[in-house]
Write an enzyme that holds these catalytic residues in place. Structure first.
Site, PDB file in Angstrom:
ATOM      1  N   CYS A 113     -20.623   0.344  -1.296  1.00  0.00           N
ATOM      2  CA  CYS A 113     -20.997  -0.671  -2.433  1.00  0.00           C
ATOM      3  C   CYS A 113     -22.299  -0.465  -3.122  1.00  0.00           C
ATOM      4  CB  CYS A 113     -20.865  -2.252  -1.956  1.00  0.00           C
ATOM      5  SG  CYS A 113     -19.119  -2.641  -1.564  1.00  0.00           S
ATOM      6  N   LYS A 137      -0.330   3.800   7.441  1.00  0.00           N
ATOM      7  CA  LYS A 137      -1.270   2.384   7.375  1.00  0.00           C
ATOM      8  C   LYS A 137      -0.293   1.431   7.392  1.00  0.00           C
ATOM      9  CE  LYS A 137      -4.972   2.227   4.579  1.00  0.00           C
ATOM     10  NZ  LYS A 137      -5.948   2.013   3.511  1.00  0.00           N
ATOM     11  N   ASP A 153       0.859  -1.028  -0.193  1.00  0.00           N
ATOM     12  CA  ASP A 153      -0.016  -0.030  -0.066  1.00  0.00           C
ATOM     13  C   ASP A 153       0.837   1.368   0.039  1.00  0.00           C
ATOM     14  OD1 ASP A 153      -3.333   0.268   1.139  1.00  0.00           O
ATOM     15  OD2 ASP A 153      -2.052   2.199   1.089  1.00  0.00           O
ATOM     16  N   GLY A 203     -35.791  -0.066   6.548  1.00  0.00           N
ATOM     17  CA  GLY A 203     -34.980   0.773   7.274  1.00  0.00           C
ATOM     18  C   GLY A 203     -34.831   1.980   6.667  1.00  0.00           C
ATOM     19  N   PHE A 205     -32.109  -9.580   3.448  1.00  0.00           N
ATOM     20  CA  PHE A 205     -32.261  -8.506   2.791  1.00  0.00           C
ATOM     21  C   PHE A 205     -33.824  -7.783   2.609  1.00  0.00           C
ATOM     22  CE2 PHE A 205     -28.127  -6.749   1.940  1.00  0.00           C
ATOM     23  CZ  PHE A 205     -27.403  -7.868   2.376  1.00  0.00           C
ATOM     24  N   LEU A 206     -34.645  -8.219   3.411  1.00  0.00           N
ATOM     25  CA  LEU A 206     -36.005  -7.988   3.415  1.00  0.00           C
ATOM     26  C   LEU A 206     -36.516  -7.262   4.762  1.00  0.00           C
ATOM     27  CD1 LEU A 206     -38.003 -10.833   2.147  1.00  0.00           C
ATOM     28  CD2 LEU A 206     -37.589  -8.935   0.849  1.00  0.00           C
ATOM     29  N   GLY A 211     -26.899   1.920   2.127  1.00  0.00           N
ATOM     30  CA  GLY A 211     -25.812   2.893   2.253  1.00  0.00           C
ATOM     31  C   GLY A 211     -24.536   2.162   2.131  1.00  0.00           C
TER      32      GLY A 211
HETATM   33  C1  UDX Z   1     -22.510  -5.360   0.352  1.00  0.00           C
HETATM   34  C2  UDX Z   1     -22.545  -6.814  -0.119  1.00  0.00           C
HETATM   35  O1  UDX Z   1     -23.425  -7.677   0.893  1.00  0.00           O
HETATM   36  C3  UDX Z   1     -21.350  -7.565  -0.231  1.00  0.00           C
HETATM   37  O2  UDX Z   1     -21.654  -8.882  -0.780  1.00  0.00           O
HETATM   38  C4  UDX Z   1     -20.481  -6.748  -1.023  1.00  0.00           C
HETATM   39  O3  UDX Z   1     -19.602  -7.097  -1.700  1.00  0.00           O
HETATM   40  C5  UDX Z   1     -20.359  -5.338  -0.618  1.00  0.00           C
HETATM   41  O4  UDX Z   1     -21.663  -4.727  -0.329  1.00  0.00           O
HETATM   42  P1  UDX Z   1     -22.017  -4.110   2.746  1.00  0.00           P
HETATM   43  O5  UDX Z   1     -22.083  -2.940   2.213  1.00  0.00           O
HETATM   44  O6  UDX Z   1     -20.928  -4.262   3.740  1.00  0.00           O
HETATM   45  O7  UDX Z   1     -22.070  -5.455   1.868  1.00  0.00           O
HETATM   46  O8  UDX Z   1     -23.483  -4.072   3.608  1.00  0.00           O
HETATM   47  P2  UDX Z   1     -24.889  -5.014   3.680  1.00  0.00           P
HETATM   48  O9  UDX Z   1     -24.728  -6.007   4.767  1.00  0.00           O
HETATM   49  O10 UDX Z   1     -25.096  -5.715   2.154  1.00  0.00           O
HETATM   50  O11 UDX Z   1     -25.821  -3.843   3.662  1.00  0.00           O
HETATM   51  C6  UDX Z   1     -25.883  -2.964   2.696  1.00  0.00           C
HETATM   52  C7  UDX Z   1     -26.991  -1.922   3.248  1.00  0.00           C
HETATM   53  O12 UDX Z   1     -28.287  -2.240   3.061  1.00  0.00           O
HETATM   54  C8  UDX Z   1     -26.811  -1.436   4.454  1.00  0.00           C
HETATM   55  O13 UDX Z   1     -27.081   0.083   4.591  1.00  0.00           O
HETATM   56  C9  UDX Z   1     -27.985  -1.988   5.219  1.00  0.00           C
HETATM   57  O14 UDX Z   1     -28.139  -1.391   6.507  1.00  0.00           O
HETATM   58  C10 UDX Z   1     -29.012  -2.163   4.226  1.00  0.00           C
HETATM   59  N1  UDX Z   1     -29.839  -3.216   4.539  1.00  0.00           N
HETATM   60  C11 UDX Z   1     -29.489  -4.655   4.307  1.00  0.00           C
HETATM   61  C12 UDX Z   1     -31.309  -3.239   4.912  1.00  0.00           C
HETATM   62  O15 UDX Z   1     -31.738  -1.895   4.908  1.00  0.00           O
HETATM   63  N2  UDX Z   1     -32.148  -4.082   4.783  1.00  0.00           N
HETATM   64  C13 UDX Z   1     -31.619  -5.440   4.734  1.00  0.00           C
HETATM   65  O16 UDX Z   1     -32.394  -6.406   5.032  1.00  0.00           O
HETATM   66  C14 UDX Z   1     -30.395  -5.721   4.618  1.00  0.00           C
END
Ligand code: UDX
Length: 432
Positions: free
Chosen positions: A267, A39, A34, A260, A256-257, A264
């Site tokens: 990704c 870091k 890096d 909220g 993921f249901l 954010g």
């Molecule tokens: C995500 C993907 O899950 C991961 O596979 C990818 O490589 C990187 O992006 P991450 O950004 O760490 O991971 O968060 P994740 O747990 O997926 O949640 C993403 C967002 O969705 C969060 O803001 C979370 O609060 C929201 N979320 C997730 C909901 O609001 N409801 C849900 O049921 C699940």
């Protein structure tokens, strides 16, 4: 049979560092490179620059057994390596409406200028569709006596459980176009592959698209349930019962249901926009893909407007927001919905005093954003009449109901549903 490989990883952020340490922990010989000298100095002292469960233990263990080393020197780090992973940031660029690839191409330059043997370059950074072609071109233009192969290996690490996700992946995707890369990647990943963690070989274009399709589909699920939550509130339905019941249908799946304040993080926002951008560039008019992020932005606005209305009703201008991280389990505030709601409220109302609490993320909030940082949660709760719960931290769930007896609570995550009988408890998708 395990075949020890020599691996370099460029970039020691969430993806690079987790990958480097998990590969090292499986017995590979890993050098993480890096450019950030601070870091690297920290990492060499076994201090993790990020908060991620289990990471610091892996760091200590693998520094001690010398499976990992950290350097800022590319020539030294790339020496005698079979594989070089690129895991640098590809942040969203507002101007171009797609990912900024300058770190990726700078890393590629550094690799090409410093290799001293044949090597497989594997891109792990999330890149707009078609980027591999640009990388290939650059490698071709770079006349070298060494053989360079290119592969793609997208990551699916969820922050807060990234180490577990890496060690027990739901699938490993390798985009390959030659046998040498395929064999090498299979050797590297062998310790992680089993029946529930298959490795899928495909071409590079598919690997790039699998990543975007997966993240966008999950983002779509979140956006969909958040729209249903709005209908639920208006019709007297309960979003938790709806999510639970939908999830029992295996064709839908129960993940993921959870409704909220919208998705954010580093990704989903970036990936949904980038996929929509690619579709447009391909002259495709794809309304679902085009509108995922639009729906997510509306969720923020919708919630902020409702909070604003409540402030008006109660003639109040002070509030406490519990949670700044984009989700629990991480100190990351990139594209944090709680902070977006706050900004929106601050823009809308000149007279508003907001205090914010988060168990881990406050250090990342700039001092000049007109937010008071809570040093003592219980005192902050005592000091405020209106409280918004924006991140689903376990410690919030465990707080005693007594603390909230005379409070107006807006719960965006269903964290304190034990207060459901209080007349001033408002839960998103139920009565808010
Ligand atoms: C995500 C993907 O899950 C991961 O596979 C990818 O490589 C990187 O992006 P991450 O950004 O760490 O991971 O968060 P994740 O747990 O997926 O949640 C993403 C967002 O969705 C969060 O803001 C979370 O609060 C929201 N979320 C997730 C909901 O609001 N409801 C849900 O049921 C699940």
């Amino acid at each position: 049979m395990f075949v020890k490989k020599n691996i370099a990883i460029i970039g020691s952020g969430y993806v690079g560092l987790v990958s480097a340490l998990c590969f090292a922990d499986m017995g590979h010989n890993v050098t993480a490179i890096d450019k950030d000298t601070d870091k690297i100095a920290k990492l060499n002292k076994a201090i993790s620059p990020i908060y991620e469960a289990g990471l610091e233990n892996l760091l200590k263990k693998n520094l001690a057994n010398k499976n990992i080393s950290f350097t800022t020197n590319f020539a030294e780090g790339l020496k005698n390596k079979d594989a070089c992973f690129i895991a640098v940031g590809t942040p969203y660029d507002e101007k171009t409406q797609t990912s900024n690839l300058s770190y990726l191409f700078s890393a590629l330059d550094d690799i090409l200028n410093n290799i001293s043997n044949d090597i497989v370059i594997i891109n792990k950074s999330t890149v707009p569709l078609g980027t591999a072609e640009l990388i290939k071109q650059k490698i071709e233009d770079y006349k070298t006596k060494y053989k360079i192969y290119l592969a793609s290996n997208p990551e699916f690490l969820s922050q807060g459980r990234a180490v577990k996700d890496f060690q027990f992946p739901m699938r490993i995707i390798i985009g390959i176009e030659d046998e040498i890369s395929e064999k090498l990647l299979k050797d590297i990943y062998r310790p992680f592959i089993n029946e529930s963690s298959p490795i899928i070989s495909t071409n590079i274009a598919s690997a790039e698209l699998i990543k975007y399709a997966s993240n966008s589909f999950l983002a779509l699920k979140v956006s969909f349930i958040n729209e249903i939550a709005q209908i639920a509130t208006k019709t007297g339905a309960n979003i938790e019962d709806i999510s639970y019941s939908m999830g029992l249908d295996e064709r839908i799946g129960d993940k993921f249901l959870k409704s909220g304040p919208g998705y954010g993080g580093s990704c989903f926002p970036k990936d949904t926009i980038s996929l929509a951008h690619s579709a447009k560039e391909l002259s495709l008019d794809l309304p679902i893909i085009k509108n995922i992020n639009f729906s997510n932005n509306l969720t923020v606005k919708n919630i902020a407007d409702k909070i604003d209305l409540l402030l008006q009703q109660y003639n109040m201008s002070d509030l406490l927001v519990m949670g700044a991280a984009f989700k629990a389990g991480t100190d990351d505030i990139r594209d944090s919905q709680p902070l977006k709601i706050i900004s929106y409220l601050q823009e809308k109302r000149k007279n508003i005093n907001i205090e914010i609490h988060d168990p881990f993320a406050l250090k990342h909030i700039a001092e000049n954003v007109n937010l008071k940082k809570s040093q003592d949660l219980k005192k902050s709760i005592k000091d405020h009449k209106l409280i918004i719960i924006a991140t689903e931290w376990r410690e919030y769930q465990e707080l005693s109901s007594e603390l909230f007896l005379d409070k107006i609570v807006i719960d965006l995550r269903g964290v304190l549903r034990k207060l459901a009988n209080n007349k001033n408890y408002f839960q998103l998708g139920v009565n808010f």
